[in-house]
Design a protein around this motif. Sequence first.
Motif, PDB file in Angstrom:
ATOM      1  N   PRO A   1     -13.710 -75.177  23.981  1.00 27.85           N
ATOM      2  CA  PRO A   1     -14.626 -74.035  23.959  1.00 27.85           C
ATOM      3  C   PRO A   1     -14.230 -72.988  24.983  1.00 27.85           C
ATOM      4  N   PHE A   2     -14.880 -71.842  24.920  1.00 29.24           N
ATOM      5  CA  PHE A   2     -14.778 -70.815  25.950  1.00 29.24           C
ATOM      6  C   PHE A   2     -16.045 -70.872  26.793  1.00 29.24           C
ATOM      7  N   MET A   3     -15.892 -70.962  28.096  1.00 23.92           N
ATOM      8  CA  MET A   3     -17.034 -71.006  28.988  1.00 23.92           C
ATOM      9  C   MET A   3     -17.481 -69.577  29.314  1.00 23.92           C
TER      10      MET A   3
ATOM     11  N   GLY B   1      -7.166 -75.774  33.506  1.00 23.79           N
ATOM     12  CA  GLY B   1      -7.014 -75.679  32.064  1.00 23.79           C
ATOM     13  C   GLY B   1      -8.249 -75.275  31.303  1.00 23.79           C
ATOM     14  N   ILE B   2      -9.291 -74.795  32.017  1.00 24.10           N
ATOM     15  CA  ILE B   2     -10.532 -74.385  31.362  1.00 24.10           C
ATOM     16  C   ILE B   2     -10.456 -72.898  30.999  1.00 24.10           C
ATOM     17  N   ALA B   3     -10.793 -72.581  29.744  1.00 25.07           N
ATOM     18  CA  ALA B   3     -10.794 -71.186  29.277  1.00 25.07           C
ATOM     19  C   ALA B   3     -12.167 -70.581  29.539  1.00 25.07           C
ATOM     20  N   SER B   4     -12.188 -69.449  30.230  1.00 26.21           N
ATOM     21  CA  SER B   4     -13.461 -68.791  30.534  1.00 26.21           C
ATOM     22  C   SER B   4     -13.391 -67.315  30.182  1.00 26.21           C
ATOM     23  N   ILE B   5     -14.513 -66.804  29.710  1.00 29.69           N
ATOM     24  CA  ILE B   5     -14.601 -65.426  29.227  1.00 29.69           C
ATOM     25  C   ILE B   5     -14.911 -64.478  30.369  1.00 29.69           C
ATOM     26  N   GLU B   6     -14.245 -63.329  30.358  1.00 36.03           N
ATOM     27  CA  GLU B   6     -14.530 -62.259  31.322  1.00 36.03           C
ATOM     28  C   GLU B   6     -15.430 -61.194  30.692  1.00 36.03           C
ATOM     29  N   GLU B   7     -15.038 -60.674  29.540  1.00 39.49           N
ATOM     30  CA  GLU B   7     -15.847 -59.694  28.818  1.00 39.49           C
ATOM     31  C   GLU B   7     -15.861 -60.081  27.345  1.00 39.49           C
TER      32      GLU B   7
ATOM     33  N   GLN C   1     -22.970 -71.466  29.859  1.00 42.38           N
ATOM     34  CA  GLN C   1     -22.967 -71.741  28.432  1.00 42.38           C
ATOM     35  C   GLN C   1     -21.526 -71.877  27.960  1.00 42.38           C
ATOM     36  N   LYS C   2     -21.363 -72.382  26.762  1.00 44.68           N
ATOM     37  CA  LYS C   2     -20.028 -72.413  26.164  1.00 44.68           C
ATOM     38  C   LYS C   2     -20.106 -71.919  24.725  1.00 44.68           C
TER      39      LYS C   2
END
Length: 396
Positions: free
Chosen positions: A246-248, A288-294, A236-237
């Motif tokens: 967006p944040f993935m 360059g993709i922003a992804s969420i950890e917590e 999801q994003k």
Amino acid sequence: MRQFTIGDRTFDEEAVGLQTILQHAYERKLRPHCRCRQPAVPMYIARVDGLYLVKRMPLSGRDHDPGCPSYEPPYELSGLGPLIGNAIQIDEKTGSAMLKLDFSLSKRGSRSAHATSSENADVVRNEAKKLSLRAVLHYLWDMGELTEWTSLWSGKRGWGRVRSSLMNAARQMTVRSGALGDILFVPEVFHAGDRKAIAARRAAALAPIQGAGTGPRRLMITVAEVKEFASSRSGQKIVVRHLPFPFMIEDSAWKQLNSRYVAELELWRSNQAFHLIAIATFQISDTGIASIEEIAMMVVNENWVPFESIHEQRLLGCLSELRRKSIKGLRFNLPRHQPIASVTLPEPRPTPVAMYIVPAGTDRDYEQALAEMIEARPEMTPWIWRVADGDMPTLP
């Protein structure tokens, strides 16, 4: 009206030329003192949106007179109480707060992302020792004075003011890796005419976590307003306001998010005026993709004041029309089955008022904890709304 002493001179907050005086004091690192009580209460000078403001020192609000605009209620009335001296340690000389976190600011290997919540057993067990991600968001909101409201501020608090308050609060905080302000990313309000300058500042802020490297990857913390959720090819994003990307988030974390934040999501979707605030640790990949950890979330009303039920929002709505100041209490690490003061009214005479909302279906333990909380603060007049008993009582 507040009066301050800086050096051997005293000024009121509407003095002619006060901005010049505060600028000189700011540059010389002089500390103002509020004269609402004797001895005078130490404060500090902050630069916000190009203005110099006199702000209270962290956790010093109860040292001010209840009639002083810098007063804040005792932290024992909220979830902040168990954290002081444990997860939050204040340097009395500088006023800075050292935060102990229960989440990581680096990523090793392929550890899965997840949604955090203070409702799980691990967080409750360690509630006084370390700050959950949600508790950090609550602390930033509290220290940024975004829990406070009066009708005099109507129409004057937007995302730009929220961002300035959060960043200023973060400058008074440190974590194990250094200054919190250096790793906190809060999107700027987007203006088409300033597009290039905003992009340059954003790139500079995110530079520390971009690019390939060996060993654990550094993470940053973001606080942003959610615009929408959307599906992606894999996962999801999360689309946030004022950002062009967006944040993935992985499917597993997405499912946890929907499970742990049912109430927040339900409240947010119920009214277009409400805002959903996310706090997350994130990385930027080599591509360059922003992804969420917590990630953790809270919902705020049209005045950016947090609330956790429609009953609290109704109370806040009534209070928002009054000129008197109200201060919203927050849970930090505390679960919902423990009572807190929902709102405090510092100005009523002869004593400030602590307002409690008791949800329907509470048990004997909840009532006992509430009675003990009220008994421990005899200087506060209690106001109680037991939802199961009917409509909201008359305001004090």
